[in-house]
Write a protein that holds these residues in place. Structure first.
Motif, PDB file in Angstrom:
ATOM      1  N   GLY A   1     -41.544 -30.267 -25.311  1.00 43.68           N
ATOM      2  CA  GLY A   1     -41.034 -31.227 -24.327  1.00 43.68           C
ATOM      3  C   GLY A   1     -40.426 -30.581 -23.090  1.00 43.68           C
ATOM      4  O   GLY A   1     -40.101 -31.269 -22.124  1.00 43.68           O
TER       5      GLY A   1
ATOM      6  N   GLU B   1     -32.235 -34.183 -28.977  1.00 45.13           N
ATOM      7  CA  GLU B   1     -32.655 -35.464 -29.541  1.00 45.13           C
ATOM      8  C   GLU B   1     -32.113 -36.627 -28.712  1.00 45.13           C
ATOM      9  O   GLU B   1     -32.612 -37.749 -28.801  1.00 45.13           O
ATOM     10  CB  GLU B   1     -32.204 -35.535 -31.011  1.00 45.13           C
TER      11      GLU B   1
ATOM     12  N   HIS C   1     -40.142 -25.555 -27.672  1.00 42.99           N
ATOM     13  CA  HIS C   1     -40.192 -27.009 -27.742  1.00 42.99           C
ATOM     14  C   HIS C   1     -41.212 -27.508 -26.713  1.00 42.99           C
ATOM     15  O   HIS C   1     -41.134 -27.150 -25.543  1.00 42.99           O
ATOM     16  CB  HIS C   1     -38.800 -27.554 -27.432  1.00 42.99           C
TER      17      HIS C   1
ATOM     18  N   SER D   1     -39.333 -35.894 -25.493  1.00 41.51           N
ATOM     19  CA  SER D   1     -39.378 -35.921 -26.953  1.00 41.51           C
ATOM     20  C   SER D   1     -40.728 -35.401 -27.463  1.00 41.51           C
ATOM     21  O   SER D   1     -41.777 -35.752 -26.933  1.00 41.51           O
ATOM     22  CB  SER D   1     -39.153 -37.360 -27.400  1.00 41.51           C
ATOM     23  N   ALA D   2     -40.672 -34.545 -28.478  1.00 43.55           N
ATOM     24  CA  ALA D   2     -41.920 -34.046 -29.086  1.00 43.55           C
ATOM     25  C   ALA D   2     -42.444 -35.115 -30.041  1.00 43.55           C
ATOM     26  O   ALA D   2     -41.657 -35.786 -30.707  1.00 43.55           O
ATOM     27  CB  ALA D   2     -41.633 -32.761 -29.835  1.00 43.55           C
ATOM     28  N   LYS D   3     -43.766 -35.259 -30.093  1.00 46.05           N
ATOM     29  CA  LYS D   3     -44.343 -36.310 -30.942  1.00 46.05           C
ATOM     30  C   LYS D   3     -45.367 -35.753 -31.922  1.00 46.05           C
ATOM     31  O   LYS D   3     -46.057 -34.785 -31.614  1.00 46.05           O
ATOM     32  CB  LYS D   3     -45.013 -37.361 -30.055  1.00 46.05           C
TER      33      LYS D   3
ATOM     34  N   ASN E   1     -39.053 -34.557 -33.670  1.00 48.74           N
ATOM     35  CA  ASN E   1     -38.350 -34.018 -32.504  1.00 48.74           C
ATOM     36  C   ASN E   1     -37.056 -33.323 -32.908  1.00 48.74           C
ATOM     37  O   ASN E   1     -36.711 -32.267 -32.358  1.00 48.74           O
ATOM     38  CB  ASN E   1     -38.059 -35.149 -31.504  1.00 48.74           C
TER      39      ASN E   1
ATOM     40  N   ASP F   1     -41.613 -39.664 -35.245  1.00 48.15           N
ATOM     41  CA  ASP F   1     -41.461 -38.916 -33.997  1.00 48.15           C
ATOM     42  C   ASP F   1     -40.035 -38.412 -33.798  1.00 48.15           C
ATOM     43  O   ASP F   1     -39.816 -37.291 -33.346  1.00 48.15           O
ATOM     44  CB  ASP F   1     -41.888 -39.776 -32.802  1.00 48.15           C
TER      45      ASP F   1
END
Lengths: 116, 209
Positions: free
Chosen positions: B133, B166, B131, A23-25, B46, B42
């Protein structure tokens, strides 16, 4: 030599490339930036509403000035009822003067010339 | 049986807490708004990242989402959970930006003119966006996959991104998209099938080159 691709395997690997995605934060200062943006937006909103209020006042004043000028001109300068007759008569006078000055319609002019 | 009962109790408790939080925000409490933002930022970020894949755009849209939440929390009907409502706003805002970018790209002449006068932020190189992540070894593959996700229909794209990036459950995706669970299952199935076909032709083309 170019190595041949195993396409179904490549497709499968690519399809699984997002399986382990994390997950990006946002950072710790996100809330501060958000409140700053909210405050800035509110300031702009007030400035805009003040500007539009001022603009509205100016527009109303301009309309009032125009209406009062029109009324004034209506009252002060009543239109003359015999304008057409006056124009016709002035045109006639001008034509008479013109013919008199240049003797345009004097028929004896050419006769006189021949005699001379 | 006991687990589902526990889940229901927990959900009911969360709903009560959410209602209290909404009431506090409506009465102008900054602390309540901060709690809401910190609790959801967050996940919203995301989600935006999943659609936009650009940190700058995702940050901007996340801020826009919370501004919208701040403005219209008074209109929030509690028939959906607060997080579902926030997700919905995030998806809508992200897609709005993507549509705007697409329109901008189409008008080539105007874009050329615009690049002369606009902010440098508007001309961010698409290839640089990814992205954060995604792990390093999958970066290239993920880039290809994201490129193909962009070619899906809008609904397939939303369903697939929410589920895959997600990590939402099918039921959560259904709630956000306001469609039935079987419809989500069908959308994600079709999305996967289409992606496989698209990737197949992508690699075929690359092999020929």
């Amino acid at each position: 030599m170019k190595k041949r691709m195993n396409i179904p395997e490549e497709v499968d690997k690519t399809m699984r490339s997002l399986d382990s995605i994390e997950s990006a934060k946002t950072d710790a200062f996100f809330y501060s930036r958000l409140t700053a943006k909210l405050e800035h937006r509110n300031e702009n909103k007030y400035q805009l509403s003040a500007k539009s209020e001022f603009g509205f006042k100016i527009a109303v004043a301009a309309v009032l000035v125009m209406v009062s000028l029109n009324l004034l001109s209506l009252i002060q300068f009543q239109p003359a009822s015999d304008t057409t007759t006056e124009t016709v008569s002035s045109t006639e006078t001008w034509a008479e003067d013109f013919t008199a000055n240049y003797q345009v319609l004097e028929l004896s002019y050419y006769e006189n010339l021949e005699e001379e | 049986m006991q687990v589902s009962k526990l889940n229901k109790t927990q959900k009911a408790k969360e709903r009560i807490e959410e209602s209290a939080l909404i009431e506090q925000i409506n009465s102008g409490s900054q602390d309540a708004f901060r709690t809401l933002v910190n609790g959801h930022k967050d996940r919203v970020y995301n989600t935006c990242m999943g659609f936009l894949r650009n940190a700058h755009d995702a940050e901007d849209v996340t801020q826009e989402v919370f501004i919208e939440v701040f403005d219209s929390i008074g209109d929030f009907r509690e028939d959906a959970s607060l997080s579902t409502w926030i997700y919905r706003i995030a998806v809508t805002k992200s897609l709005e930006l993507l549509r705007y970018r697409k329109r901008k790209k189409r008008s080539g002449f105007l874009q050329a003119l615009n690049s002369m006068f606009s902010d440098p932020d508007d001309n961010i190189d698409d290839t640089a966006s990814m992205h954060p992540g995604v792990d390093l070894e999958n970066k290239e593959r993920a880039k290809v996959l994201f490129g193909e996700i962009d070619k899906l229909t809008e609904k397939q794209k939303i369903a697939f991104t929410l589920q895959k990036v997600e990590g939402l459950s099918y039921q959560e995706v259904a709630d956000v998209m306001e469609i039935s669970l079987p419809a989500v299952e069908s959308l994600i199935h079709r999305a996967k099938e289409n992606l496989k076909k698209q990737l197949h032709s992508y690699y075929q083309q690359n092999e020929m080159d």
